[in-house]
Design an enzyme around this catalytic site. Structure first.
Site, PDB file in Angstrom:
ATOM      1  N   GLY A  42       0.836  -1.196   0.000  1.00  0.00           N
ATOM      2  CA  GLY A  42       0.000   0.000   0.000  1.00  0.00           C
ATOM      3  C   GLY A  42       0.867   1.240   0.000  1.00  0.00           C
ATOM      4  N   ALA A  77      -5.479 -12.219  11.725  1.00  0.00           N
ATOM      5  CA  ALA A  77      -5.148 -12.866  10.453  1.00  0.00           C
ATOM      6  C   ALA A  77      -6.193 -13.886  10.042  1.00  0.00           C
ATOM      7  CB  ALA A  77      -3.787 -13.557  10.554  1.00  0.00           C
ATOM      8  N   TYR A 145     -15.722 -20.173   6.889  1.00  0.00           N
ATOM      9  CA  TYR A 145     -15.050 -19.038   7.543  1.00  0.00           C
ATOM     10  C   TYR A 145     -15.616 -18.817   8.940  1.00  0.00           C
ATOM     11  CZ  TYR A 145     -13.444 -14.150   8.078  1.00  0.00           C
ATOM     12  OH  TYR A 145     -12.880 -12.980   8.532  1.00  0.00           O
ATOM     13  N   LYS A 149     -13.702 -19.395  12.661  1.00  0.00           N
ATOM     14  CA  LYS A 149     -13.652 -18.306  13.646  1.00  0.00           C
ATOM     15  C   LYS A 149     -14.246 -18.758  14.979  1.00  0.00           C
ATOM     16  CE  LYS A 149     -12.010 -14.616  11.406  1.00  0.00           C
ATOM     17  NZ  LYS A 149     -10.832 -13.831  11.867  1.00  0.00           N
ATOM     18  N   ASN A 174     -19.173  -5.869   9.472  1.00  0.00           N
ATOM     19  CA  ASN A 174     -18.528  -5.596   8.184  1.00  0.00           C
ATOM     20  C   ASN A 174     -17.671  -4.342   8.273  1.00  0.00           C
ATOM     21  OD1 ASN A 174     -21.096  -7.180   7.780  1.00  0.00           O
ATOM     22  ND2 ASN A 174     -20.231  -7.322   5.728  1.00  0.00           N
ATOM     23  N   VAL A 189     -18.427  -1.458   1.231  1.00  0.00           N
ATOM     24  CA  VAL A 189     -18.392   0.011   1.307  1.00  0.00           C
ATOM     25  C   VAL A 189     -17.187   0.552   0.544  1.00  0.00           C
ATOM     26  CG1 VAL A 189     -18.232   2.001   2.836  1.00  0.00           C
ATOM     27  CG2 VAL A 189     -19.610   0.039   3.518  1.00  0.00           C
ATOM     28  N   ASP A 273     -25.027 -15.727   1.994  1.00  0.00           N
ATOM     29  CA  ASP A 273     -25.431 -14.380   2.398  1.00  0.00           C
ATOM     30  C   ASP A 273     -26.745 -14.434   3.175  1.00  0.00           C
ATOM     31  OD1 ASP A 273     -23.334 -12.839   1.390  1.00  0.00           O
ATOM     32  OD2 ASP A 273     -24.206 -12.801  -0.620  1.00  0.00           O
TER      33      ASP A 273
END
Length: 323
Positions: A42, A77, A145, A149, A174, A189, A273
């Site tokens: 970046g 991570a 995922y 977690k 999010n 976003v 979703d």
């Protein structure tokens, strides 16, 4: 916790990790980052030279060595995303869960004081039975995922019960913000704002009525610092905006700011979703004295201003799956 102590940010070269590393440095901590790529990518930042950047896989001997003399671990991570994790669930679990458990074993052996882990408020609960979602809501993730977690959360609890390895879990909604990696399939976003500012079409999965809880990365970093100082009994906290916004509403908020027509395409919905996800953040407010300070409107203004800046040199564009 003395500010002169050494902390390790697992995933420190990524979007959230860099924000966290910088804030820790400014607060007087000695900062070590471990990620697969090692160095961040970046826009080059002046503070990068003050961080000890280590290239190592999570769960490897090289990663364990970074824990020597460390008192704190910030685990931010992940090698997968909600949209990719189901494609190879075995890889998801091996690279994320197994590596994390090995890291916890190494932390226990080195008497690390506290581990703060970023979990997923958007996936661990699965399809909500009600909104807003509290920390006591059933956890029934529908993507690998979310499963990995949640499993890491359970192992953190196990290590705390058996070995007194202190830990706190932040279930973050999010997240978005300036300098988010647009090459990754995360951050509606940031992606939408960038595409709107560059005249590219915005792609939406489904009909745009899916509703999400968007929180700015700087508010998430503030939550990490609140968790760092916390000495209460709770161990899991939702971190979000407590506001539900549909993808169509998000596009309209952006359109009002760029003041031109936006090109939007709609693709078939994705199976993982959920229709709506908004977090109840009252526990974080009560226990951590934390609340979001950057509204979605203000965050969009910052994003669009940032996207208007000329491109600056980057240190590396090497893809890193630990960011």
């Amino acid at each position: 916790m003395p500010k002169t102590c050494t902390c390790v940010v697992v995933g420190g070269s990524g979007f959230l990790g860099q924000r966290l590393c910088e804030r820790l440095l400014r607060s007087g901590f000695n900062v070590r980052s471990v990620s697969r790529s090692g160095r961040p990518k970046g826009r080059v930042q002046s503070w990068w030279s003050e961080v000890d950047w280590v290239a190592a896989d999570l769960g490897s001997a090289g990663a364990f060595a970074t824990l020597d003399s460390a008192e704190l671990i910030f685990h931010v991570a992940s090698s997968t995303y909600p949209s990719t994790s189901n494609a190879d669930a075995a890889f998801d679990l091996q690279s994320n869960l197994l590596g994390s458990v090995r890291m916890l074993q190494a932390a226990r052996a080195r008497h690390v004081r506290r581990v703060i882990f970023i979990s997923s408020g958007g996936t661990v609960y699965g399809i909500p039975r009600k909104n807003p979602i509290s920390e006591t809501h059933p956890t029934e993730p529908i993507c690998s995922y979310g499963i990995h977690k949640l499993a890491i959360e359970k192992y953190l609890f196990l290590f705390q019960m058996l070995d007194q390895l202190n830990s706190i879990v932040l279930r973050v909604s999010n997240m978005y913000g300036e300098c988010q990696d647009l090459e990754r399939p995360l951050g509606a976003v940031s992606h939408f704002a960038h595409r709107a500012s560059t005249g590219k079409p915005i792609e939406i999965w489904g009909d745009g009525t899916v509703r999400r809880d968007y929180v700015h990365v700087d508010d998430v970093v503030n939550a990490f610092f609140k968790a760092l100082a916390y000495e209460g009994r709770e161990r899991i906290f939702n971190i979000g905006s407590a506001r539900s916004v549909s993808l169509n509403e998000l596009v309209e908020l952006i359109r009002r700011r760029v003041r031109r027509r936006l090109f939007v395409t709609y693709a078939p919905p994705r199976g993982f979703d959920v229709p709506e996800n908004v977090l109840d953040i009252s526990r974080a407010g009560r226990e951590l004295d934390w609340k979001p300070t950057i509204s979605l409107e203000a965050g969009l203004d910052r994003l669009l201003l940032d996207s208007a800046k000329p491109e600056q040199a980057v240190h590396s564009r090497e893809a890193s799956s630990w960011e």
